[in-house]
Each structure stands twice: as C-alpha cells, then as structure tokens.
Design a protein around this motif. Structure first.
Motif, PDB file in Angstrom:
ATOM      1  N   ASP A 192     -29.175   4.434 -52.408  1.00 55.23           N
ATOM      2  CA  ASP A 192     -28.784   5.581 -53.214  1.00 55.23           C
ATOM      3  C   ASP A 192     -29.955   6.539 -53.341  1.00 55.23           C
ATOM      4  O   ASP A 192     -31.115   6.109 -53.428  1.00 55.23           O
ATOM      5  CB  ASP A 192     -28.334   5.145 -54.616  1.00 55.23           C
ATOM      6  N   ASP A 216     -19.180  13.574 -55.314  1.00 54.39           N
ATOM      7  CA  ASP A 216     -20.416  12.805 -55.146  1.00 54.39           C
ATOM      8  C   ASP A 216     -20.072  11.421 -54.592  1.00 54.39           C
ATOM      9  O   ASP A 216     -19.153  10.759 -55.093  1.00 54.39           O
ATOM     10  CB  ASP A 216     -21.123  12.664 -56.503  1.00 54.39           C
ATOM     11  N   VAL A 254     -31.760  16.477 -52.278  1.00 55.09           N
ATOM     12  CA  VAL A 254     -31.864  15.009 -52.255  1.00 55.09           C
ATOM     13  C   VAL A 254     -33.285  14.566 -51.950  1.00 55.09           C
ATOM     14  O   VAL A 254     -33.916  15.055 -51.014  1.00 55.09           O
ATOM     15  CB  VAL A 254     -30.887  14.409 -51.219  1.00 55.09           C
ATOM     16  N   ARG A 313     -21.483   8.760 -55.012  1.00 57.92           N
ATOM     17  CA  ARG A 313     -21.662   7.727 -56.034  1.00 57.92           C
ATOM     18  C   ARG A 313     -20.456   7.616 -56.951  1.00 57.92           C
ATOM     19  O   ARG A 313     -20.336   6.670 -57.723  1.00 57.92           O
ATOM     20  CB  ARG A 313     -22.929   8.006 -56.844  1.00 57.92           C
ATOM     21  N   ASP A 314     -19.557   8.620 -56.888  1.00 58.88           N
ATOM     22  CA  ASP A 314     -18.330   8.579 -57.674  1.00 58.88           C
ATOM     23  C   ASP A 314     -17.157   8.000 -56.890  1.00 58.88           C
ATOM     24  O   ASP A 314     -16.026   8.001 -57.364  1.00 58.88           O
ATOM     25  CB  ASP A 314     -17.962   9.990 -58.158  1.00 58.88           C
ATOM     26  N   SER A 368     -27.939  14.887 -55.081  1.00 54.94           N
ATOM     27  CA  SER A 368     -26.609  14.311 -54.844  1.00 54.94           C
ATOM     28  C   SER A 368     -26.159  14.563 -53.408  1.00 54.94           C
ATOM     29  O   SER A 368     -26.579  15.530 -52.768  1.00 54.94           O
ATOM     30  CB  SER A 368     -25.591  14.898 -55.816  1.00 54.94           C
ATOM     31  N   THR A 380     -22.487  14.887 -51.381  1.00 55.63           N
ATOM     32  CA  THR A 380     -21.055  15.034 -51.647  1.00 55.63           C
ATOM     33  C   THR A 380     -20.277  15.091 -50.338  1.00 55.63           C
ATOM     34  O   THR A 380     -20.772  15.572 -49.320  1.00 55.63           O
ATOM     35  CB  THR A 380     -20.757  16.301 -52.460  1.00 55.63           C
TER      36      THR A 380
END
Length: 577
Positions: free
Chosen positions: A386, A398, A339, A400-401, A391, A393
């Motif tokens: 963000d 993730d 990241v 973002r999902d 990513s 998790t």
C-alpha cells in the motif's frame, strides 16, 4: 499450545470417546493384578482349580475388553489428531494467503514452509499422545497408589517416597531441554533457507563454480542443527536411564520389605505379586508422563511459531462493507495522485510524489534506469504493497476502498519474472480465468505469439509444464504468462518488463496484436527497451523514484535529458531520426 487446542472443537465426540476408552482400559489394567492375587491366594495356595479357571476366564475377558478399548482409543485419537492437523494446515495456509509482501518478507518463505509442515506435525503427534496419556498416566499413577495402599499401607510408603524423586528428575531434565527445542526450530528454518536458495539458484551456483561455497554453507547450517539435536537428545536420553535406576531400586526395596511382611504373616504372596504390578504400573505411568514432558516442550515451541503466523495481522486488509459495495462497479481510468512509498525499514523512499493518469484504450509506458522504482510502482496497483501517502484510483475509486478480490479481478498482471505452474499449457493459461473455454485459450495464445511453439509441441495445449517451467525457454515463459493475462480480459493490463526475453520481431508483433486486443482497457508497460515503448500514447520517465518527464517518444527526445540518454544508449542516430 492451549490456543491451538481450541481447534479440536469439531472433534469433541471422537475425543470424548478416546477419553472414555482410555478410562476403561485403565480400569481393566488396575483390576487385573487384584484378580491375579486372588488366583494365587485363593486358587493356587488352596488348590481350588475351578476357582482358578473361573477367575482366569474373567481376567481374559477383562484383558480382551481393555485391548478393544486400546484399539478404539488409538484409532479415534489418530483420526482426531489427523483432522486437527489438516484443519490447522488449511487455516495457516489460508491466513498466509492474505499476507501482503511485507509479511512474507518479515517471516520468510523458508520459515513459513517449516511452520506449515514440520511445526504442525510436531503439535499433531503430541496431541495424539496427549489424548491417551493425559487420562491414562494420572489414573494409572493415582489408581495404582490407591490399590497399593489397599493391599499394604506400610509397603506403599516406598512408592510414595520415590514419586517426588522421579518428579524432580523430570523437572531438571525438561528445564534444560526446552530452550534447546526452541533453538532447534530456528535452525531448521536456517537449513531450509540455505537448501531452498541452493535448489532454486542451482544454475547461478554452477555457472560461477560456487558449489563448494554452497556446500560449506549447507554443512555449517546442517552441523549447527546436528550439534543442537545431539545436545538435546543427550539430555533427554538421560531421562529414561535415571528413572529406570530409581524404579529398579524401588523394586528391590519392595521385594525385600514385602518378603519380610509375608514372613511376619502381614501379607499374602498373591498380594505381593499384585503390589509389584501396581508399583510397575505407577512407574510406567510416570515414564509415559515423562515422555510427554519430552515432547511437549518441542510441540510448545512449534505451537508458538504457528501462533506467530496466525497472529500476524496483514498490513493490507479489505475495506468496510459500505465502501466495498460501491467499488464493485469501479472501472476505467487509472490515476496516481501524489503517491509516495517507503519499503519497511528503508531510509529513502522508493517512490516520491508520483502523479499521472492512464486512460482506457491508451498505452502508458514506464521507463527508467535500474532501481528507479518501475516495478515498485506496478506492485502498488494490485495492492501487493500500500502507498505510504497519496492515493491510487481506478475509475475514480481508491484501490484501498475495493475488496482485494474485486480489485485483482480487474487486473491482468504479467510479472517481471515469469512464473509457470506444474500442469499443462492449457491449465497454465486457464489459471488467468477458471472458466475460460478452449477457444478463449487458443485466442489468447495467438495474440501472445505463443501458438507457433505450442503447435510444434507433441501434445499441443495438453503438453506438460515442468516445475518452474524448466522445460520451456525464457521467451516462451513470458508469452505463456502474457496469454494467461489476456484470457482474463481485465480492465487494466500491467506488463512488468514482460517483453525482455522476446526478440525484436516477436516483440513488435506482440505489441501490434495487443493494440487491437486492449482497446477497452488501460495498459501499463514497464520496459527497459526503448523499442518497446516508442509507440506508447504516453511515456513516463522515472529517475530515482521520481517522475523526470512525461510525454510521447518525440516530445521526450527534446524535453528529457534522462530519456535522451536511454535512447542514445540503445539506438543509433539513424534509428533515432
């Protein structure tokens, strides 16, 4: 402005009745001078008293009907405009709630407050006037001209001649005022910013004897706003005298020329009286229109600012339905996978290539110097920002999902700066979980080492918290913030330097109590004090936004120079040994 007016759709019926009532009121106002002319010409001149009483009674009925219509229009316009303002404020507030921290930084808190209050009030007031004036002004103006033409065509040329002059005056004055109204709103933002900083930072200002400096800042912002307000009001104040001057000259011309028409037998006295009233109705319609031209520019500037808020698309949005459906059950291990993160506009990254895993039932501590990126790392997990690349998790999903609501429901965050809200102690703890029972609240307070000072307060958990938590100490604030996170029973705990205001004894007792409370959760602790992180299962050492080392306390003492420097700066050689 027109874009915002679409929000009037739920109030179509009240607005329609406002327009109808204003139309009927305008008809009554236009008809009354004709009845007055009949009374004078047919009643007074001919000495027909029954006719005077009959037409006079009709005038009273029409005036009464016009008055009822005026009251109804005022009531319904206020109701519709008030509902519009309420809905718009709710929409702006709801939209701002979706902003990431980037949008808050971009627009500014002070400006958002001004736009939600002052700007919406400006639009609401203009809307209330518009609903009445936009029907009344053109109808009274054109209706008055038609009725004046009906009474005497030649005399009507005076009215027709002054209308373009009045329109030109309005155009010149308004064109100079519009830019100043836009500037005023920005200067109100500036004044709010200075005032907000002064009020929230009053302790620092007084401790450094900077009261005079802050007074100077406020006076500068206040004076700048005042100067602009005076300038725009001077311009707008000239509108009414200029129009009245033209109107009075027009009245003189009407009386003079009307007298000649009566003397020549082309006009009756009553018709001249009616004509004068129609002339003034036309002129007052133009005055009302000019008032709208004064208010609309400011409301237009406010509407533009409101639309900027509504049109600002948050950087952080929820995923599509397919990915969010599988993310609801996401739980477990937290992982950072290579990241990196840049703050908007920054040249250097705040975090670079961060990779680590934090398992359930483990305590992962993050330590490092000031500006090393510890709080930034924490802020990426609940998606306050963000990641620029890589990513994050949770349970292999993730972040973002995941829908933001689902993600944040899994997290118990205790921020670096403890924030409490007005209300009781119980309400502040229950903020973490709306349906928490009294037993849940008491248990969370016990684990957070807050029960002792709560029990000493007069009303216990019902004791009030002042705005900003000013009636409790820094350590008490932190413990209540920790209790608020504990009552949530989340899957991931994030403690962002949340023990800094606690003494060493309370710190140790709290961390010991947390161990048994968070056995099924992932715990991340950001800290400055070595004593807070020594017992962690894993310590991550950050240096200039990069991971310098990962290990246990003992391992890092031998393998990490950065960690060793931090430890030796806080502990003696005996304590280290």
């Amino acid at each position: 402005m027109m874009k915002l007016l679409r929000m009037l759709r739920p109030y179509r019926i009240p607005v329609s009745f406002v327009l109808l009532f204003v139309f009927l009121q305008s008809l009554s106002d236009l008809y009354l001078p004709t009845l007055l002319a009949d009374i004078v010409d047919k009643g007074v001149v001919q000495g027909d008293n029954p006719y005077i009483w009959r037409i006079g009674g009709l005038m009273l009925l029409i005036a009464l009907g016009g008055g009822i219509c005026s009251i109804g229009a005022s009531y319904l316009s206020a109701k519709a405009a008030g509902g519009f303002g309420r809905d718009l404020r709710s929409r702006v507030f709801g939209h701002v709630e979706k902003y990431s921290l980037h949008e808050f930084d971009q627009i500014g808190t002070a400006s958002l407050i001004t736009r939600t209050t002052n700007d919406i009030t400006q639009v609401q007031q203009v809307l209330m006037m518009m609903m009445r004036v936009m029907v009344m002004a053109p109808m009274m103006c054109f209706g008055g001209i038609i009725m004046a033409l009906y009474k005497d065509v030649n005399l009507s040329l005076i009215i027709i001649a002054i209308v373009p002059i009045l329109a030109l005056i309005i155009l010149l004055i308004v064109s100079r005022g519009v830019p100043l109204f836009k500037a005023m709103q920005k200067k109100i933002d500036k004044l709010n910013l200075v005032l907000r900083e002064n009020l929230t930072g009053i302790r620092v200002i007084r401790s450094f004897n900077r009261i005079n400096h802050e007074q100077g800042r406020f006076n500068d912002a206040n004076g700048d706003l005042t100067d602009t307000s005076i300038k725009v009001n001077r311009i707008m104040a000239s509108l009414m005298p200029a129009m009245m001057l033209v109107l009075n000259f027009a009245s003189l011309a009407i009386v003079w020329y009307g007298g000649l028409r009566i003397d020549s037998g082309h006009m009756e006295v009553g018709d001249l009286m009616a004509f004068i009233q129609y002339a003034w109705q036309i002129m007052f319609a133009l005055i009302f229109a000019s008032m709208m031209f004064v208010m609309i520019p400011r409301a237009s500037a406010s509407a533009t600012r409101i639309n900027e808020v509504l049109n600002t698309v948050p950087d952080i949005t929820d995923p599509n339905a397919a990915s969010s459906a599988r993310s609801v059950a996401a739980n477990g291990e937290l992982a950072f996978n290579n990241v990196s993160f840049h703050y908007p506009g920054a040249e250097m990254p705040a975090l670079s290539n961060i990779s680590f895993r934090a398992g359930r039932g483990e305590v992962t501590a993050i330590i490092g110097g000031t500006g090393s990126g510890k709080s930034t790392l924490i802020n990426l997990i609940p998606r306050f920002y963000d990641a620029s690349s890589g990513s994050i998790t949770i349970g292999g999903i993730d972040v973002r999902d995941m829908p933001q609501e689902t993600l944040r429901a899994m997290i118990g965050l205790v921020p670096q700066k403890a924030v409490l809200f007005t209300g009781t102690i119980a309400e502040n703890i229950r903020f973490g979980k709306e349906d928490a029972t009294d037993e849940d609240i008491r248990h969370a307070a016990v684990v957070a080492q807050a029960s002792d000072f709560i029990s000493e307060m007069k009303e216990g958990f019902g004791s009030p918290i002042a705005q900003g938590g000013t009636n409790v100490s820094g350590g008490q604030k932190q413990r209540l913030s920790i209790a608020r996170a504990l009552v949530r029973k989340p899957s991931v705990y994030l403690f962002d330097d949340s023990f800094s205001a606690l003494d060493f004894k309370t710190d140790a007792k709290l961390r010991e109590a947390l161990r048994s409370e968070t056995t099924d959760a992932t715990v991340l602790i950001v800290a400055q004090r070595v004593s807070t992180v020594m017992d962690a299962d894993r310590i991550i050492v950050l240096d200039d936004g990069q991971i310098s080392a990962i290990g246990t306390h003992r391992e890092l003492l031998h393998s990490s120079t950065v960690y060793r420097e931090i430890v030796t700066s806080q502990l003696s050689e005996e304590e280290i040994a």
